[in-house]
Design an enzyme around this catalytic site. Structure first.
Site, PDB file in Angstrom:
ATOM      1  N   LEU A 104       0.837  -1.213   0.000  1.00 31.98           N
ATOM      2  CA  LEU A 104       0.000   0.000   0.000  1.00 31.98           C
ATOM      3  C   LEU A 104       0.867   1.257   0.000  1.00 31.98           C
ATOM      4  O   LEU A 104       0.509   2.258  -0.620  1.00 31.98           O
ATOM      5  CB  LEU A 104      -0.948   0.011   1.205  1.00 31.98           C
TER       6      LEU A 104
ATOM      7  N   HIS B 250      -9.920   8.755   3.449  1.00 31.35           N
ATOM      8  CA  HIS B 250      -9.479  10.101   3.834  1.00 31.35           C
ATOM      9  C   HIS B 250      -9.320  10.193   5.367  1.00 31.35           C
ATOM     10  O   HIS B 250      -8.321  10.711   5.868  1.00 31.35           O
ATOM     11  CB  HIS B 250     -10.570  11.070   3.345  1.00 31.35           C
TER      12      HIS B 250
ATOM     13  N   GLU C  14      -7.392   2.394  -0.916  1.00 32.00           N
ATOM     14  CA  GLU C  14      -5.999   2.582  -0.455  1.00 32.00           C
ATOM     15  C   GLU C  14      -5.963   3.348   0.865  1.00 32.00           C
ATOM     16  O   GLU C  14      -5.026   4.090   1.141  1.00 32.00           O
ATOM     17  CB  GLU C  14      -5.181   3.341  -1.495  1.00 32.00           C
TER      18      GLU C  14
ATOM     19  N   LEU D 235     -18.347  25.099 -15.376  1.00 29.52           N
ATOM     20  CA  LEU D 235     -18.946  24.745 -16.663  1.00 29.52           C
ATOM     21  C   LEU D 235     -20.472  24.818 -16.649  1.00 29.52           C
ATOM     22  O   LEU D 235     -21.121  24.539 -17.658  1.00 29.52           O
ATOM     23  CB  LEU D 235     -18.503  23.344 -17.104  1.00 29.52           C
TER      24      LEU D 235
HETATM   25  P1  TGC Z   1      -0.658  -1.589  13.156  1.00 28.84           P
HETATM   26  O1  TGC Z   1      -0.852  -2.337  14.449  1.00 28.84           O
HETATM   27  O2  TGC Z   1      -0.427  -0.110  13.200  1.00 28.84           O
HETATM   28  O3  TGC Z   1       0.510  -2.257  12.320  1.00 28.84           O
HETATM   29  C1  TGC Z   1       0.590  -3.661  12.086  1.00 28.84           C
HETATM   30  C2  TGC Z   1       1.975  -3.963  11.561  1.00 28.84           C
HETATM   31  O4  TGC Z   1       2.136  -3.389  10.266  1.00 28.84           O
HETATM   32  C3  TGC Z   1       3.184  -2.392  10.296  1.00 28.84           C
HETATM   33  N1  TGC Z   1       2.713  -1.279   9.476  1.00 28.84           N
HETATM   34  C4  TGC Z   1       3.213  -1.000   8.285  1.00 28.84           C
HETATM   35  N2  TGC Z   1       4.230  -1.561   7.595  1.00 28.84           N
HETATM   36  C5  TGC Z   1       4.501  -1.058   6.392  1.00 28.84           C
HETATM   37  N3  TGC Z   1       3.810  -0.020   5.874  1.00 28.84           N
HETATM   38  C6  TGC Z   1       2.785   0.574   6.524  1.00 28.84           C
HETATM   39  N4  TGC Z   1       2.096   1.563   5.970  1.00 28.84           N
HETATM   40  C7  TGC Z   1       2.456   0.092   7.799  1.00 28.84           C
HETATM   41  N5  TGC Z   1       1.499   0.405   8.723  1.00 28.84           N
HETATM   42  C8  TGC Z   1       1.675  -0.429   9.740  1.00 28.84           C
HETATM   43  C9  TGC Z   1       3.343  -2.018  11.735  1.00 28.84           C
HETATM   44  O5  TGC Z   1       4.625  -1.517  11.983  1.00 28.84           O
HETATM   45  C10 TGC Z   1       3.095  -3.343  12.412  1.00 28.84           C
HETATM   46  O6  TGC Z   1       4.239  -4.141  12.241  1.00 28.84           O
HETATM   47  P2  TGC Z   1       4.664  -5.207  13.380  1.00 28.84           P
HETATM   48  O7  TGC Z   1       5.880  -5.842  12.813  1.00 28.84           O
HETATM   49  O8  TGC Z   1       4.901  -4.393  14.612  1.00 28.84           O
HETATM   50  O9  TGC Z   1       3.495  -6.153  13.510  1.00 28.84           O
HETATM   51  O10 TGC Z   1      -1.893  -1.909  12.212  1.00 28.84           O
HETATM   52  P3  TGC Z   1      -3.434  -1.775  12.463  1.00 28.84           P
HETATM   53  O11 TGC Z   1      -4.028  -3.119  12.325  1.00 28.84           O
HETATM   54  O12 TGC Z   1      -3.726  -0.969  13.694  1.00 28.84           O
HETATM   55  O13 TGC Z   1      -3.878  -0.962  11.147  1.00 28.84           O
HETATM   56  C11 TGC Z   1      -3.474   0.285  10.967  1.00 28.84           C
HETATM   57  C12 TGC Z   1      -4.066   0.916   9.683  1.00 28.84           C
HETATM   58  C13 TGC Z   1      -5.476   1.407   9.927  1.00 28.84           C
HETATM   59  C14 TGC Z   1      -3.180   2.097   9.411  1.00 28.84           C
HETATM   60  C15 TGC Z   1      -4.034   0.017   8.449  1.00 28.84           C
HETATM   61  O14 TGC Z   1      -4.572  -1.202   8.653  1.00 28.84           O
HETATM   62  C16 TGC Z   1      -4.606   0.665   7.210  1.00 28.84           C
HETATM   63  O15 TGC Z   1      -3.828   1.272   6.489  1.00 28.84           O
HETATM   64  N6  TGC Z   1      -5.948   0.559   6.881  1.00 28.84           N
HETATM   65  C17 TGC Z   1      -6.492   0.994   5.612  1.00 28.84           C
HETATM   66  C18 TGC Z   1      -6.734  -0.220   4.739  1.00 28.84           C
HETATM   67  C19 TGC Z   1      -6.370   0.004   3.321  1.00 28.84           C
HETATM   68  O16 TGC Z   1      -5.713   0.958   2.938  1.00 28.84           O
HETATM   69  N7  TGC Z   1      -6.784  -0.906   2.457  1.00 28.84           N
HETATM   70  C20 TGC Z   1      -6.440  -0.812   1.068  1.00 28.84           C
HETATM   71  C21 TGC Z   1      -6.836  -2.066   0.329  1.00 28.84           C
HETATM   72  S1  TGC Z   1      -6.089  -2.197  -1.267  1.00 28.84           S
HETATM   73  C22 TGC Z   1      -6.880  -1.073  -2.201  1.00 28.84           C
HETATM   74  O17 TGC Z   1      -7.675  -0.299  -1.784  1.00 28.84           O
HETATM   75  C23 TGC Z   1      -6.512  -1.094  -3.615  1.00 28.84           C
HETATM   76  S2  TGC Z   1      -7.329   0.068  -4.596  1.00 28.84           S
HETATM   77  C24 TGC Z   1      -6.457  -0.212  -5.979  1.00 28.84           C
HETATM   78  C25 TGC Z   1      -6.711   0.654  -7.140  1.00 28.84           C
HETATM   79  O18 TGC Z   1      -7.657   0.346  -7.901  1.00 28.84           O
HETATM   80  O19 TGC Z   1      -5.892   1.589  -7.397  1.00 28.84           O
HETATM   81  P1  FAD Z   2     -15.057   0.958   6.176  1.00 28.75           P
HETATM   82  O1  FAD Z   2     -13.753   0.477   6.691  1.00 28.75           O
HETATM   83  O2  FAD Z   2     -16.292   0.215   6.573  1.00 28.75           O
HETATM   84  O3  FAD Z   2     -15.218   2.482   6.532  1.00 28.75           O
HETATM   85  C1  FAD Z   2     -16.468   3.184   6.415  1.00 28.75           C
HETATM   86  C2  FAD Z   2     -16.271   4.593   6.980  1.00 28.75           C
HETATM   87  O4  FAD Z   2     -15.877   4.499   8.364  1.00 28.75           O
HETATM   88  C3  FAD Z   2     -15.132   5.349   6.267  1.00 28.75           C
HETATM   89  O5  FAD Z   2     -15.501   6.699   6.129  1.00 28.75           O
HETATM   90  C4  FAD Z   2     -13.957   5.226   7.233  1.00 28.75           C
HETATM   91  O6  FAD Z   2     -13.051   6.306   7.128  1.00 28.75           O
HETATM   92  C5  FAD Z   2     -14.671   5.225   8.580  1.00 28.75           C
HETATM   93  N1  FAD Z   2     -13.877   4.550   9.613  1.00 28.75           N
HETATM   94  C6  FAD Z   2     -13.483   3.251   9.661  1.00 28.75           C
HETATM   95  N2  FAD Z   2     -12.751   3.035  10.755  1.00 28.75           N
HETATM   96  C7  FAD Z   2     -12.638   4.219  11.410  1.00 28.75           C
HETATM   97  C8  FAD Z   2     -11.994   4.652  12.604  1.00 28.75           C
HETATM   98  N3  FAD Z   2     -11.247   3.822  13.346  1.00 28.75           N
HETATM   99  N4  FAD Z   2     -12.126   5.945  12.971  1.00 28.75           N
HETATM  100  C9  FAD Z   2     -12.842   6.811  12.216  1.00 28.75           C
HETATM  101  N5  FAD Z   2     -13.484   6.472  11.094  1.00 28.75           N
HETATM  102  C10 FAD Z   2     -13.381   5.186  10.688  1.00 28.75           C
HETATM  103  N6  FAD Z   2      -9.380  -3.380  -1.808  1.00 28.75           N
HETATM  104  C11 FAD Z   2      -8.448  -4.323  -2.104  1.00 28.75           C
HETATM  105  O7  FAD Z   2      -7.992  -5.067  -1.243  1.00 28.75           O
HETATM  106  N7  FAD Z   2      -8.007  -4.479  -3.384  1.00 28.75           N
HETATM  107  C12 FAD Z   2      -8.454  -3.707  -4.405  1.00 28.75           C
HETATM  108  O8  FAD Z   2      -8.014  -3.869  -5.557  1.00 28.75           O
HETATM  109  C13 FAD Z   2      -9.451  -2.722  -4.119  1.00 28.75           C
HETATM  110  N8  FAD Z   2      -9.980  -1.988  -5.133  1.00 28.75           N
HETATM  111  C14 FAD Z   2     -11.016  -1.136  -4.855  1.00 28.75           C
HETATM  112  C15 FAD Z   2     -11.668  -0.514  -5.928  1.00 28.75           C
HETATM  113  C16 FAD Z   2     -12.754   0.325  -5.686  1.00 28.75           C
HETATM  114  C17 FAD Z   2     -13.475   0.956  -6.837  1.00 28.75           C
HETATM  115  C18 FAD Z   2     -13.167   0.585  -4.352  1.00 28.75           C
HETATM  116  C19 FAD Z   2     -14.306   1.527  -4.082  1.00 28.75           C
HETATM  117  C20 FAD Z   2     -12.544  -0.052  -3.307  1.00 28.75           C
HETATM  118  C21 FAD Z   2     -11.467  -0.934  -3.543  1.00 28.75           C
HETATM  119  N9  FAD Z   2     -10.851  -1.640  -2.492  1.00 28.75           N
HETATM  120  C22 FAD Z   2      -9.897  -2.580  -2.779  1.00 28.75           C
HETATM  121  C23 FAD Z   2     -11.384  -1.558  -1.137  1.00 28.75           C
HETATM  122  C24 FAD Z   2     -10.934  -0.305  -0.374  1.00 28.75           C
HETATM  123  O9  FAD Z   2      -9.607  -0.386   0.012  1.00 28.75           O
HETATM  124  C25 FAD Z   2     -11.852  -0.156   0.850  1.00 28.75           C
HETATM  125  O10 FAD Z   2     -13.124   0.227   0.356  1.00 28.75           O
HETATM  126  C26 FAD Z   2     -11.336   0.831   1.857  1.00 28.75           C
HETATM  127  O11 FAD Z   2     -10.154   0.363   2.484  1.00 28.75           O
HETATM  128  C27 FAD Z   2     -12.371   1.173   2.937  1.00 28.75           C
HETATM  129  O12 FAD Z   2     -12.971   0.027   3.450  1.00 28.75           O
HETATM  130  P2  FAD Z   2     -14.590  -0.076   3.525  1.00 28.75           P
HETATM  131  O13 FAD Z   2     -15.134   0.314   2.215  1.00 28.75           O
HETATM  132  O14 FAD Z   2     -14.912  -1.407   4.068  1.00 28.75           O
HETATM  133  O15 FAD Z   2     -15.021   1.062   4.542  1.00 28.75           O
END
Ligand code: TGC
Ligand code: FAD
Length: 383
Positions: free
Chosen positions: A239, A366, A363, A338
């Site tokens: 990520l 916000h 990813e 626009l």
């Molecule tokens: P936390 O307890 O803070 O950390 C767990 C372990 O992970 C390490 N770590 C990281 N390492 C590398 N990079 C980072 N950014 C890291 N953040 C944390 C951390 O040091 C720890 O390591 P260890 O060895 O001590 O165990 O983790 P948490 O479970 O409390 O979660 C924290 C949080 C909320 C920041 C994280 O889970 C998060 O980023 N949530 C958002 C989920 C997300 O971004 N999902 C994306 C899915 S993929 C996607 O959306 C693709 S879209 C693709 C497209 O079409 O472009």
């Molecule tokens: P939730 O986690 O249910 O969050 C809902 C709301 O609650 C959000 O506003 C969030 O900010 C808020 N919230 C959650 N926790 C907290 C907190 N602790 N404090 C305050 N507010 C909070 N994922 C993949 O793995 N691979 C992909 O290729 C991928 N592609 C995607 C493509 C599209 C078009 C979309 C829309 C999503 C994709 N995703 C993918 C998933 C994406 O990463 C998730 O939608 C995103 O991480 C948020 O998870 P959620 O939708 O379950 O929302």
């Protein structure tokens, strides 16, 4: 859009890469993207086309089919692709940062040789499965399970909202094993019990396929487990790479909206004058240029830090959050400039705006990125 002569900070190689991708977007994407988005279809052979211009895994060394470019060149590629459409940047960033990066960083030599060259050419399409129906922002709660079975494993569970799931040849999937460790698994299309239903009726990223990854007792040979990772650091470091690229990509979408609005405002007459002559419209456009310039500087500096391996995850969160929000606000303001024309597909703004509603959520949302910054500066997690 280079108000601060940022171009002068780029190397000849970076400029060449930027300009060649821009040329591709202007000839192959911009003329057709509205039609494909309206029809909810993918541009045919998109991945092979992206492979041919070196947009897939540009930072992967050439021995595995990548272009061996630096991080700023990667960012510029994402910027130019998202000028075309977020769906095109999404395709390239998933393949590069979420599929090729983990195989390159955590894979065995055999896995690298087997998958990376095909992924770089776009002959293989990859997907990345982290998000689950019950775990989006908290991926560490994942329920997908990897259980030992003879010489290999069985994978059960489901991933949701996955870019390119319906068309993927392989998926890098994150699952919990019997020791509660997080493992990376390369799931191949032909594996029995693996299905990828499409998510329909999206109003966003309509030129990109989204779907589920469903695993029903899928047998995984041990050769398909990424050997060098067993914790959340694995998926989260993928990520980091993708979020960095998105910080640049958002600038591309914002620039397209700004340039479209500026041109329109100079041409459209109301009250006997171009609407660009009204202070209220100038304020909107002056703020757009200011915000785009700030975003460019943020991403460029982050790219320098990434090139030195010094960028922290929290710095990356700040840039992803700021720049995507910047682009979404600009799209909303540009659409108003626009007037009614802003809602039709003859102009790119509404399409960018709807795309950016996904980009601000995926990813890491916000709000989650704000909490990452809060955690970094206070040392207190507010999740
Ligand atoms: P936390 O307890 O803070 O950390 C767990 C372990 O992970 C390490 N770590 C990281 N390492 C590398 N990079 C980072 N950014 C890291 N953040 C944390 C951390 O040091 C720890 O390591 P260890 O060895 O001590 O165990 O983790 P948490 O479970 O409390 O979660 C924290 C949080 C909320 C920041 C994280 O889970 C998060 O980023 N949530 C958002 C989920 C997300 O971004 N999902 C994306 C899915 S993929 C996607 O959306 C693709 S879209 C693709 C497209 O079409 O472009
Ligand atoms: P939730 O986690 O249910 O969050 C809902 C709301 O609650 C959000 O506003 C969030 O900010 C808020 N919230 C959650 N926790 C907290 C907190 N602790 N404090 C305050 N507010 C909070 N994922 C993949 O793995 N691979 C992909 O290729 C991928 N592609 C995607 C493509 C599209 C078009 C979309 C829309 C999503 C994709 N995703 C993918 C998933 C994406 O990463 C998730 O939608 C995103 O991480 C948020 O998870 P959620 O939708 O379950 O929302």
């Amino acid at each position: 859009m280079d108000y601060y002569q940022i171009e002068r900070l780029l190397t000849p190689e970076q400029l060449l890469v930027r300009d060649s991708i821009s040329e591709f977007v202007k000839s192959e994407i911009s003329p057709v993207i509205d039609q494909y988005a309206q029809e909810h279809k993918e541009i045919p052979d998109l991945m092979k086309k992206l492979g041919r211009i070196g947009a897939l895994g540009p930072f992967i060394p050439d021995q595995y089919g990548g272009a061996g470019l630096d991080q700023i060149a990667y960012g510029l590629i994402m910027q130019e692709l998202e000028y075309g459409d977020s769906a095109i940047r999404s395709a390239a960033s998933v393949q590069s940062s979420l599929v090729m990066y983990p195989i390159y960083s955590f894979g065995s030599e055999d896995q690298k040789q087997k998958f990376l060259p095909g992924l770089a050419k776009g002959e293989l399409i990859g997907a990345f499965g982290l998000t689950e129906p019950n775990h989006g922002s908290d991926p560490a709660g994942m329920e997908t399970k990897l259980i030992k079975d003879g010489d290999g494993y069985r994978l059960n569970g489901a991933k949701m909202w996955i870019t390119n799931a319906p068309i993927c040849d392989i998926a890098v999937v994150w699952a919990r094993d019997e020791e509660k460790k997080i493992r990376g698994v390369i799931v191949e299309r032909a594996f029995q019990g693996f299905s990828t239903p499409e998510t329909l009726n999206k109003w966003s990223l309509r030129a990109s396929k989204t779907g589920e990854l469903v695993f029903d007792q899928v047998y995984i040979p041990k050769e398909n487990i990424l050997p060098e990772v067993n914790s959340m650091r694995g998926p989260l470091s993928c990520l980091n790479s993708a979020r960095y690229g998105i910080s640049w990509g958002a600038i591309g979408a914002a620039v397209d909206c700004y340039q479209t609005a500026l041109k329109y405002a100079k041409e459209r007459q109301q009250f006997g004058k171009p609407i660009a002559s009204f202070q209220l419209q100038q304020k909107k456009m002056a703020e757009m240029v200011t915000e785009i310039t700030k975003a460019q500087l943020l991403s460029l500096r982050l790219g320098q830090l990434k090139n030195e391996d010094q960028a922290t995850p929290a710095q990356i969160s700040m840039a992803k959050r700021n720049n995507v929000n910047m682009a979404l606000q600009i799209a909303r303001e540009a659409r108003q400039i626009l007037g009614a024309m802003g809602i039709v597909g003859d102009y790119p703004i509404m399409r960018h705006m709807m795309n950016l509603e996904s980009v601000i959520t995926y990813e890491g949302t916000h709000d989650i990125h704000l909490l990452i910054t809060g955690n970094d500066i206070t040392g207190i997690s507010a999740f």
